[in-house]
Enzyme design. Structure first.
Site, PDB file in Angstrom:
ATOM      1  N   ASP A 192       0.166  -1.423  -0.006  1.00 55.22           N
ATOM      2  CA  ASP A 192       0.421   0.145  -0.006  1.00 55.22           C
ATOM      3  C   ASP A 192       0.639   1.160   0.104  1.00 55.22           C
ATOM      4  O   ASP A 192       2.174   1.560  -0.302  1.00 55.22           O
ATOM      5  CB  ASP A 192      -0.675  -0.101   1.267  1.00 55.22           C
ATOM      6  CG  ASP A 192      -0.400   0.299   3.149  1.00 55.22           C
ATOM      7  OD1 ASP A 192       0.999   0.138   2.424  1.00 55.22           O
ATOM      8  OD2 ASP A 192      -1.065   0.115   3.874  1.00 55.22           O
ATOM      9  N   HIS A 193       0.038   2.671   0.110  1.00 54.15           N
ATOM     10  CA  HIS A 193       1.593   3.350   0.168  1.00 54.15           C
ATOM     11  C   HIS A 193       2.078   3.521   1.311  1.00 54.15           C
ATOM     12  O   HIS A 193       3.691   4.276   1.031  1.00 54.15           O
ATOM     13  CB  HIS A 193       0.151   5.075   0.364  1.00 54.15           C
ATOM     14  CG  HIS A 193      -0.968   4.802   1.532  1.00 54.15           C
ATOM     15  ND1 HIS A 193      -1.608   3.388   2.317  1.00 54.15           N
ATOM     16  CD2 HIS A 193      -0.859   5.550   2.908  1.00 54.15           C
ATOM     17  CE1 HIS A 193      -2.043   4.113   3.059  1.00 54.15           C
ATOM     18  NE2 HIS A 193      -1.628   4.714   3.826  1.00 54.15           N
ATOM     19  N   THR A 234       2.639  -1.772   9.148  1.00 54.71           N
ATOM     20  CA  THR A 234       3.073  -2.799  10.823  1.00 54.71           C
ATOM     21  C   THR A 234       2.890  -3.939   9.765  1.00 54.71           C
ATOM     22  O   THR A 234       3.926  -4.886  10.707  1.00 54.71           O
ATOM     23  CB  THR A 234       1.739  -2.222  11.455  1.00 54.71           C
ATOM     24  OG1 THR A 234       0.864  -3.600  10.178  1.00 54.71           O
ATOM     25  CG2 THR A 234       1.148  -1.416  11.813  1.00 54.71           C
ATOM     26  N   HIS A 284      10.094 -24.466   8.435  1.00 56.10           N
ATOM     27  CA  HIS A 284       9.251 -24.550   8.640  1.00 56.10           C
ATOM     28  C   HIS A 284       7.618 -25.009   8.435  1.00 56.10           C
ATOM     29  O   HIS A 284       6.949 -25.942   8.487  1.00 56.10           O
ATOM     30  CB  HIS A 284       9.017 -24.281   9.982  1.00 56.10           C
ATOM     31  CG  HIS A 284      10.174 -25.261  10.924  1.00 56.10           C
ATOM     32  ND1 HIS A 284      10.181 -24.409  12.533  1.00 56.10           N
ATOM     33  CD2 HIS A 284      12.123 -25.176  11.053  1.00 56.10           C
ATOM     34  CE1 HIS A 284      11.698 -24.938  12.723  1.00 56.10           C
ATOM     35  NE2 HIS A 284      12.815 -25.275  11.971  1.00 56.10           N
ATOM     36  N   CYS A 295       2.808  -3.164   4.189  1.00 58.51           N
ATOM     37  CA  CYS A 295       2.158  -2.435   4.317  1.00 58.51           C
ATOM     38  C   CYS A 295       2.959  -1.620   5.925  1.00 58.51           C
ATOM     39  O   CYS A 295       4.124  -1.796   5.927  1.00 58.51           O
ATOM     40  CB  CYS A 295       0.912  -2.526   4.922  1.00 58.51           C
ATOM     41  SG  CYS A 295       0.595  -3.875   6.193  1.00 58.51           S
ATOM     42  N   HIS A 310       7.654 -30.952   9.678  1.00 57.25           N
ATOM     43  CA  HIS A 310       6.709 -29.668   8.780  1.00 57.25           C
ATOM     44  C   HIS A 310       6.345 -29.911   8.027  1.00 57.25           C
ATOM     45  O   HIS A 310       5.289 -28.689   7.732  1.00 57.25           O
ATOM     46  CB  HIS A 310       8.198 -29.426   8.824  1.00 57.25           C
ATOM     47  CG  HIS A 310       9.646 -29.041   9.804  1.00 57.25           C
ATOM     48  ND1 HIS A 310       9.547 -28.337  11.021  1.00 57.25           N
ATOM     49  CD2 HIS A 310      10.511 -29.058   9.629  1.00 57.25           C
ATOM     50  CE1 HIS A 310       9.920 -27.987  11.106  1.00 57.25           C
ATOM     51  NE2 HIS A 310      11.234 -28.915  10.921  1.00 57.25           N
ATOM     52  N   GLY A 325      -2.259  -5.347   8.607  1.00 58.25           N
ATOM     53  CA  GLY A 325      -2.772  -5.939   7.391  1.00 58.25           C
ATOM     54  C   GLY A 325      -2.606  -6.810   6.544  1.00 58.25           C
ATOM     55  O   GLY A 325      -4.057  -7.629   6.223  1.00 58.25           O
TER      56      GLY A 325
HETATM   57  C1  RB5 Z   1      -1.822   3.128   6.269  1.00 58.63           C
HETATM   58  O1  RB5 Z   1      -1.868   3.439   6.824  1.00 58.63           O
HETATM   59  C2  RB5 Z   1      -2.090   1.143   7.292  1.00 58.63           C
HETATM   60  O2  RB5 Z   1      -2.502   0.928   8.568  1.00 58.63           O
HETATM   61  C3  RB5 Z   1      -1.315  -0.079   6.661  1.00 58.63           C
HETATM   62  O3  RB5 Z   1      -0.124   0.683   6.167  1.00 58.63           O
HETATM   63  C4  RB5 Z   1      -1.015  -1.005   7.677  1.00 58.63           C
HETATM   64  O4  RB5 Z   1       0.049  -0.513   8.551  1.00 58.63           O
HETATM   65  C5  RB5 Z   1      -2.388  -1.729   7.862  1.00 58.63           C
HETATM   66  O5  RB5 Z   1      -2.453  -2.405   8.882  1.00 58.63           O
END
Ligand code: RB5
Length: 156
Positions: free
Chosen positions: A8-9, A67, A98, A65, A133, A70
């Site tokens: 994503d961005h 974190t 594994h 992304c 495994h 998501g």
């Molecule tokens: C975007 O702001 C953020 O929510 C996304 O990149 C990600 O971390 C979602 O889990």
């Protein structure tokens, strides 16, 4: 090995850095977007990469992304996908050896560039192991079948 990559961005800049690393290594890939830092929805790109891998069109995928959480949640909804969110190189090679993870997920706001590229290098170099495994992975597949789209009994 055919590799699909997406973000994503929030993951765009790390995705571009991973692409530069892959180019240096002579590893080809297909970038399924996003193609800018304009705000977008991670499920759209997570699904695109997950479906490309689950269909067999691509062998492995990399998703980024903010974190990594998501993208992991999205990708692991697609039957046949074993997506691993990795923040260290031990998890990266273990997720291949594994778990036979077929998608690597990275959190661009969590890991630095050097570590992220080390994780990518380690993950791509590791090989899934058989034996116990493989038996455990078969249990994962059995869970997918139990809760599969066409198995209404599992929901009763
Ligand atoms: C975007 O702001 C953020 O929510 C996304 O990149 C990600 O971390 C979602 O889990």
């Amino acid at each position: 090995m055919k590799l699909a990559i997406g973000s994503d961005h929030a993951g765009f800049e790390l995705k571009e850095a991973i692409k530069a690393y892959l180019d240096e290594q002579g590893q080809s890939y297909q970038d399924l977007g996003t193609y800018s830092t304009s705000s977008c929805d991670y499920p759209d790109f997570g699904l695109a990469v997950a479906e490309a891998v689950a269909s067999g069109e691509y062998t492995l995928g990399i998703l980024v992304c903010g974190t990594g959480i998501g993208m992991s949640i999205v990708a692991n909804k697609v039957p046949g996908i074993r997506a691993a969110l990795c923040g260290d190189t031990f998890s990266a090679h273990a997720s291949r050896e594994h778990n036979d993870a077929n998608i690597l997920v990275l959190g661009a706001r969590v890991v630095g560039l050097g570590l992220a590229l080390d994780i990518v290098r380690t993950w791509l170099a590791a090989t899934p192991q058989g034996g116990r495994h493989a038996q455990r992975r078969e249990k994962i597949t059995a869970i997918e079948h139990k809760y599969g789209r066409n198995n209404n009994a599992a929901r009763n």
